[in-house]
Design a protein around this motif. Structure first.
Motif, PDB file in Angstrom:
ATOM      1  N   MET A   1       9.677 -25.950  19.965  1.00  0.00           N
ATOM      2  CA  MET A   1       8.387 -25.271  20.070  1.00  0.00           C
ATOM      3  C   MET A   1       8.538 -23.775  20.302  1.00  0.00           C
ATOM      4  N   LEU A   2       9.629 -23.385  20.950  1.00  0.00           N
ATOM      5  CA  LEU A   2       9.855 -21.959  21.166  1.00  0.00           C
ATOM      6  C   LEU A   2      10.034 -21.238  19.836  1.00  0.00           C
ATOM      7  N   LEU A   3      10.775 -21.855  18.922  1.00  0.00           N
ATOM      8  CA  LEU A   3      10.960 -21.272  17.595  1.00  0.00           C
ATOM      9  C   LEU A   3       9.634 -21.184  16.856  1.00  0.00           C
ATOM     10  N   VAL A   4       8.801 -22.213  16.986  1.00  0.00           N
ATOM     11  CA  VAL A   4       7.483 -22.202  16.344  1.00  0.00           C
ATOM     12  C   VAL A   4       6.634 -21.058  16.888  1.00  0.00           C
ATOM     13  N   SER A   5       6.683 -20.839  18.201  1.00  0.00           N
ATOM     14  CA  SER A   5       5.911 -19.747  18.807  1.00  0.00           C
ATOM     15  C   SER A   5       6.379 -18.395  18.296  1.00  0.00           C
ATOM     16  N   PHE A   6       7.701 -18.210  18.206  1.00  0.00           N
ATOM     17  CA  PHE A   6       8.237 -16.944  17.704  1.00  0.00           C
ATOM     18  C   PHE A   6       7.830 -16.692  16.256  1.00  0.00           C
ATOM     19  N   VAL A   7       7.988 -17.708  15.421  1.00  0.00           N
ATOM     20  CA  VAL A   7       7.680 -17.546  14.001  1.00  0.00           C
ATOM     21  C   VAL A   7       6.192 -17.283  13.791  1.00  0.00           C
ATOM     22  N   CYS A   8       5.326 -18.045  14.467  1.00  0.00           N
ATOM     23  CA  CYS A   8       3.884 -17.848  14.324  1.00  0.00           C
ATOM     24  C   CYS A   8       3.459 -16.474  14.836  1.00  0.00           C
ATOM     25  N   THR A   9       4.041 -16.053  15.958  1.00  0.00           N
ATOM     26  CA  THR A   9       3.724 -14.724  16.487  1.00  0.00           C
ATOM     27  C   THR A   9       4.130 -13.635  15.505  1.00  0.00           C
ATOM     28  N   LEU A  10       5.300 -13.792  14.900  1.00  0.00           N
ATOM     29  CA  LEU A  10       5.778 -12.817  13.919  1.00  0.00           C
ATOM     30  C   LEU A  10       4.865 -12.775  12.697  1.00  0.00           C
ATOM     31  N   ILE A  11       4.512 -13.929  12.165  1.00  0.00           N
ATOM     32  CA  ILE A  11       3.679 -13.987  10.956  1.00  0.00           C
ATOM     33  C   ILE A  11       2.290 -13.409  11.217  1.00  0.00           C
ATOM     34  N   PHE A  12       1.634 -13.883  12.268  1.00  0.00           N
ATOM     35  CA  PHE A  12       0.278 -13.403  12.559  1.00  0.00           C
ATOM     36  C   PHE A  12       0.282 -11.926  12.953  1.00  0.00           C
ATOM     37  N   GLY A  13       1.361 -11.494  13.630  1.00  0.00           N
ATOM     38  CA  GLY A  13       1.447 -10.087  13.998  1.00  0.00           C
ATOM     39  C   GLY A  13       1.584  -9.184  12.786  1.00  0.00           C
ATOM     40  N   LEU A  14       2.407  -9.602  11.831  1.00  0.00           N
ATOM     41  CA  LEU A  14       2.580  -8.821  10.603  1.00  0.00           C
ATOM     42  C   LEU A  14       1.292  -8.794   9.786  1.00  0.00           C
ATOM     43  N   VAL A  15       0.618  -9.935   9.714  1.00  0.00           N
ATOM     44  CA  VAL A  15      -0.637  -9.982   8.958  1.00  0.00           C
ATOM     45  C   VAL A  15      -1.689  -9.106   9.623  1.00  0.00           C
ATOM     46  N   SER A  16      -1.746  -9.123  10.958  1.00  0.00           N
ATOM     47  CA  SER A  16      -2.739  -8.296  11.654  1.00  0.00           C
ATOM     48  C   SER A  16      -2.495  -6.806  11.434  1.00  0.00           C
ATOM     49  N   SER A  17      -1.229  -6.420  11.300  1.00  0.00           N
ATOM     50  CA  SER A  17      -0.924  -4.999  11.063  1.00  0.00           C
ATOM     51  C   SER A  17      -1.389  -4.547   9.683  1.00  0.00           C
ATOM     52  N   ALA A  18      -1.602  -5.505   8.789  1.00  0.00           N
ATOM     53  CA  ALA A  18      -2.062  -5.175   7.440  1.00  0.00           C
ATOM     54  C   ALA A  18      -3.555  -5.462   7.267  1.00  0.00           C
ATOM     55  N   SER A  19      -4.277  -5.646   8.355  1.00  0.00           N
ATOM     56  CA  SER A  19      -5.701  -5.971   8.281  1.00  0.00           C
ATOM     57  C   SER A  19      -6.485  -4.847   7.615  1.00  0.00           C
ATOM     58  N   VAL A  20      -7.464  -5.246   6.814  1.00  0.00           N
ATOM     59  CA  VAL A  20      -8.295  -4.260   6.105  1.00  0.00           C
ATOM     60  C   VAL A  20      -9.736  -4.274   6.611  1.00  0.00           C
ATOM     61  N   THR A  21     -10.100  -5.287   7.387  1.00  0.00           N
ATOM     62  CA  THR A  21     -11.439  -5.350   7.974  1.00  0.00           C
ATOM     63  C   THR A  21     -11.318  -5.721   9.453  1.00  0.00           C
ATOM     64  N   TYR A  22     -12.383  -5.445  10.196  1.00  0.00           N
ATOM     65  CA  TYR A  22     -12.370  -5.774  11.609  1.00  0.00           C
ATOM     66  C   TYR A  22     -12.325  -7.280  11.824  1.00  0.00           C
ATOM     67  N   SER A  23     -13.014  -8.023  10.985  1.00  0.00           N
ATOM     68  CA  SER A  23     -13.013  -9.483  11.110  1.00  0.00           C
ATOM     69  C   SER A  23     -11.616 -10.045  10.919  1.00  0.00           C
ATOM     70  N   MET A  24     -10.898  -9.523   9.930  1.00  0.00           N
ATOM     71  CA  MET A  24      -9.528  -9.964   9.687  1.00  0.00           C
ATOM     72  C   MET A  24      -8.639  -9.633  10.881  1.00  0.00           C
ATOM     73  N   LEU A  25      -8.821  -8.438  11.441  1.00  0.00           N
ATOM     74  CA  LEU A  25      -8.034  -8.028  12.603  1.00  0.00           C
ATOM     75  C   LEU A  25      -8.334  -8.923  13.797  1.00  0.00           C
TER      76      LEU A  25
END
Length: 398
Positions: free
Chosen positions: A1-25
């Motif tokens: 589960m620790l690996l899952v938390s790291f991977v999900c945090t990385l993916i969602f964090g990268l996607v949030s940095s590329a957000s184009v709208t406030y809703s997406m962010l």
């Protein structure tokens, strides 16, 4: 589960940095927050369960220093990287290091034993002993088995089987390891109620002070950096005090003193800006000390079969406190000093709940619900029956 938390945090964090709208962010940052919750909930008990009683405090508190270093580094990065897209990207990249570090992490042998996974527990213990140069570990366990059984030496798998059987027997009498079990017995109800109050109060005061960083006479970036710096001596003080006065007293008084510092700033004239800043920073130090202590104290209260669920419940209470904390500032429309009075009163009241909890200094980690009941009711400092600590990290001399 620790690996899952790291991977999900990385993916969602990268996607949030590329957000184009406030809703997406908003959506991606929410998902990032959900994913990152698993990191602290897993890392704290995992590290504690691999360390013997003597070094448990050092392991738990020394690990928390990286939180303070991260706070200071965040202030520096935020000052240098003003664009929020790049800031989120830079703040997310350290997850890559966490994923790489998983190569050297093994599942808790305690948890594996309680779950009956003896072969994997045996393998992890041997791997840990080999990594730490403990070639005599197997012989040491055989010796302990002979002393306990007063018969022929037993092999390592046999002694692990005995430990798991004892844990299973005690757990059978104590109920299943579900979230309901957190409130199944009188002692567990007391522990869960008091720790829930404590986590709410610690997070409420910690984030309440952190979110008011512009009200202490310093700039936003400098205050964030100073708050990170003050956590370092606070953790050293906790490391010194917690092994002398105990977890309970340390937990109670650090949170109470944090509240009193907030109360002191109510009566200090605003013209004394420097004094207000010193008191506020001192209060932040006590607040961080309370947070450091509670991450050490709580896992020691819950048995292995409920430790993860107990921390999950406590984390929920902490998130609840953190969510309510910023809303308290709206009370200044009723009375200007009401937010500070509320923070002060909540910290003092919640801190007092620690006095109702049992002391865990020099007490072996409980493995089952039965262990928690026996340790708390009889004040024993050793695990009852055949459940005992077997740690290849321990370097005792014979």
């Amino acid at each position: 589960m620790l690996l899952v938390s790291f991977v999900c945090t990385l993916i969602f964090g990268l996607v949030s940095s590329a957000s184009v709208t406030y809703s997406m962010l908003a959506v991606t940052r929410t998902l990032t927050g959900i994913a990152i919750c698993g990191l602290s909930l897993i890392v704290a008990p995992l590290g504690m369960e691999w360390v013997d009683t003597q070094h448990r405090s050092y392991s738990g508190i020394m690990t928390s220093f990286f939180w303070s270093f991260g706070n200071m580094l965040l202030a520096l990065i935020a000052y240098l990287v003003r664009d929020w897209h790049w800031l989120l990207l830079v703040a997310t990249l350290p997850c890559v290091l966490g994923i790489i570090s998983m190569w050297w992490l093994a599942e808790s042998a305690r948890w594996l034993l309680v779950k009956g996974k003896l072969k994997q527990a045996h393998k992890n213990l041997q791997w840990c002993a080999k990594m730490n140069g403990r070639k005599d570990f197997g012989a040491k366990i055989n010796l302990e088995a002979r002393d306990l059984q007063h018969s022929n030496p037993a092999s390592l798998p046999q002694i692990l089987t005995k430990m798991a059987a004892a844990a299973a027997a005690l757990e059978k009498s104590g109920g299943s390891s579900s979230y309901i079990s957190l409130f199944r017995t009188l002692m567990l109800r007391k522990i869960s109620l008091c720790t829930g109050i404590l986590w709410f109060g610690v997070a409420f005061s910690y984030y309440g002070m952190s979110m008011n960083i512009t009200g202490f006479g310093l700039g936003m970036y400098m205050t964030q950096f100073v708050f990170g710096v003050i956590e370092i001596p606070a953790k050293f003080i906790v490391l010194f005090v917690v092994n002398r006065v105990g977890r309970r007293q340390c937990q109670a008084w650090t949170l109470i003193l944090a509240g009193l510092c907030i109360g002191a700033n109510i009566v200090i004239p605003t013209s004394l800006g420097i004094l207000c800043s010193v008191v506020a920073i001192t209060g932040k130090g006590f607040s961080e000390a309370a947070f450091t202590t509670i991450f050490l104290y709580t896992p020691e209260l819950y048995p292995t079969v409920l430790r993860q669920k107990g921390l999950g419940y406590c984390s929920f209470m902490a998130r609840l406190g953190a969510s309510v904390a910023p809303l308290i500032f709206l009370l200044d429309t009723v009375w200007k000093l009401l937010p500070q009075v509320t923070y002060c009163a909540m910290a003092v009241l919640c801190g007092s709940a620690a006095f109702l909890l049992p002391e865990t200094l020099n007490v072996c980690l409980p493995e089952t619900i039965g262990d928690t009941e026996k340790q708390s009711s009889k004040g024993k400092k050793q695990l009852p029956g055949d459940v005992f600590e077997v740690m290849p990290l321990h370097s005792s001399q014979k």
